[in-house]
Design an enzyme around this catalytic site. Structure first.
Site, PDB file in Angstrom:
ATOM      1  N   CYS A  99       0.815  -1.230   0.000  1.00 46.15           N
ATOM      2  CA  CYS A  99       0.000   0.000   0.000  1.00 46.15           C
ATOM      3  C   CYS A  99       0.842   1.271   0.000  1.00 46.15           C
ATOM      4  CB  CYS A  99      -0.949   0.000   1.193  1.00 46.15           C
ATOM      5  SG  CYS A  99      -1.925  -1.493   1.274  1.00 46.15           S
ATOM      6  N   HIS A 159      -3.149   6.922   2.018  1.00 49.78           N
ATOM      7  CA  HIS A 159      -3.642   5.600   1.611  1.00 49.78           C
ATOM      8  C   HIS A 159      -4.998   5.392   2.282  1.00 49.78           C
ATOM      9  CE1 HIS A 159      -4.245   1.462   0.991  1.00 49.78           C
ATOM     10  NE2 HIS A 159      -3.888   1.075   2.200  1.00 49.78           N
ATOM     11  N   ASN A 177     -10.306  -0.237   0.144  1.00 49.38           N
ATOM     12  CA  ASN A 177      -8.844  -0.214   0.155  1.00 49.38           C
ATOM     13  C   ASN A 177      -8.333  -0.850  -1.137  1.00 49.38           C
ATOM     14  OD1 ASN A 177      -6.144  -0.772   0.552  1.00 49.38           O
ATOM     15  ND2 ASN A 177      -6.380  -1.496   2.659  1.00 49.38           N
TER      16      ASN A 177
END
Ligand code: UT7
Length: 330
Positions: free
Chosen positions: A112, A257, A287
């Site tokens: 990520c 993020h 996500n």
């Protein structure tokens, strides 16, 4: 020139929107749990589009917004943990699809945090003059490594891609990259290679870095990752600000993020900044690992949230456990 300028952005998300109620048909969950614990209301899931297809679409849109020529691109860096092939890289597949001949092209794997890592690598090429125009992108098909029978993970993830075109500038730039790899085991997905005729399962198990469930799916100790993220996110923003000699208050927009709304809220509180200083779209996409920052960057750009000359912070955290922050003038 030490700075960088993002001269064009683009994104692609699959058409298939899957709501929390849809997820509740697959596993024992509900909209209230998912939205209150994470901020996610829906996610886009690929209906067959490979990672490189999404990367190409995002790159095409960035190229449409670019005032220069595609031939100027001499570096392509793509972040992904869900490539279509072991080789060639997604970056090479983008070069092939878009006819970007002669550009150096490679992928980076930092989960990520990957987009921040990719951008920072590009900045080093631009700073040294080794490249003049870079295409930096992230594309992820997390649905390929999601166990849709595991409610603790499957409600979290989505698919998508984001891209940007970057050139050198004399503006300000600072970055912080790092990894707390002793906690690598709290978030992983194995590559379940079929055993060769020479391999013994005991030897394989003994040789692995840590004990795993070898099914190719994402396994996460959510509480541990949550603790890491709420500390790493404000700490690396603070550290990047110190490098530039500014206070977090000087940041015009933070693009984090998008893992969990509560993580971002906690981090903003720790930084002493109002919540609306962070750009959020987790409610719509979930996500999407390294794709989440460039996706949000493109949306923020289109919405006019990025003022010329203002300081932008991109901040990522995730498997590795990695973290990264890049600070630059828009
Ligand atoms: O992008 C990489 C970085 N990733 C992250 O940053 C993720 C970080 N972690 C998190 O965001 C949070 O830890 C989660 C959203 C993953 C989980 O939230 P939590 O508040 O930490 O929940 P929990 O794991 O402590 O689980 C609480 C309860 C458990 O039940 P019991 O043991 O209290 O009876 C779980 O079994 O919630 C249960 N649960 C669910 N219930 C309904 C777990 N998943 C679900 C679900 N629906 N989908």
């Amino acid at each position: 020139m030490k700075g960088l300028k993002i001269v064009a952005t683009g994104r692609y998300v699959p058409d298939t929107a899957v709501t929390n109620d849809d997820m509740a048909k697959l596993v024992d969950t509900n909209d209230e749990w998912i939205s209150s614990r994470t901020g996610i209301r829906q996610r886009r899931l690929a209906a067959g589009e490979p990672t490189s297809f999404m990367a190409v679409e995002a790159a095409k849109r960035a190229l449409e917004a670019f005032s220069g020529e595609a031939e100027e691109i001499d570096l392509i860096v793509c972040s992904t943990i869900t490539p279509d092939f072991h080789t060639p890289s997604v970056a090479c597949l983008v070069a092939r699809a878009l006819g970007l001949k002669g550009a150096a092209a490679f992928d980076v794997s930092a989960a990520c945090s990957g987009f921040v890592y990719a951008l920072d690598i590009a900045q080093k090429y631009l700073e040294t003059g080794a490249a003049k125009t870079a295409l930096v992108l992230s594309a992820e098909t997390l649905s390929h490594i999601t166990n849709f029978e595991d409610r603790s993970t499957c409600v979290l993830f989505g698919d998508g891609a984001g891209a940007c075109i970057v050139q050198p500038s004399d503006g300000r730039y600072a970055s912080i990259l790092g990894a707390d790899a002793e906690t690598a085991h709290v978030l992983y997905a194995t590559i379940p290679y079929p055993p060769t005729p020479f391999e013994k399962e005991e030897a394989l198990a003994k040789g692995r870095a840590f004990e795993v469930v070898n099914d190719g799916f994402i396994h996460m100790d959510g509480t541990e990752v949550y603790k890491f993220s709420t500390e790493a996110m404000p700490a690396c923003i603070q550290a990047a600000c110190e490098k530039l000699g500014v206070q977090p208050e000087a940041l015009g927009l933070i693009i984090p993020h998008q893992a969990n709304l509560r993580i971002v809220r906690t981090a903003m509180k720790r930084l002493g900044l109002p919540e609306d200083r962070a750009y959020l779209n987790i409610d719509r996409y979930g996500n999407t690992s390294s794709a989440s920052i460039p996706l949000a960057l493109d949306e923020a750009n289109q919405e006019g949230r990025l003022q010329p000359g203002s300081l932008v912070a991109l901040v990522g955290f995730g498997a590795g456990l990695t973290y990264g922050c890049a600070l630059f003038s828009w």
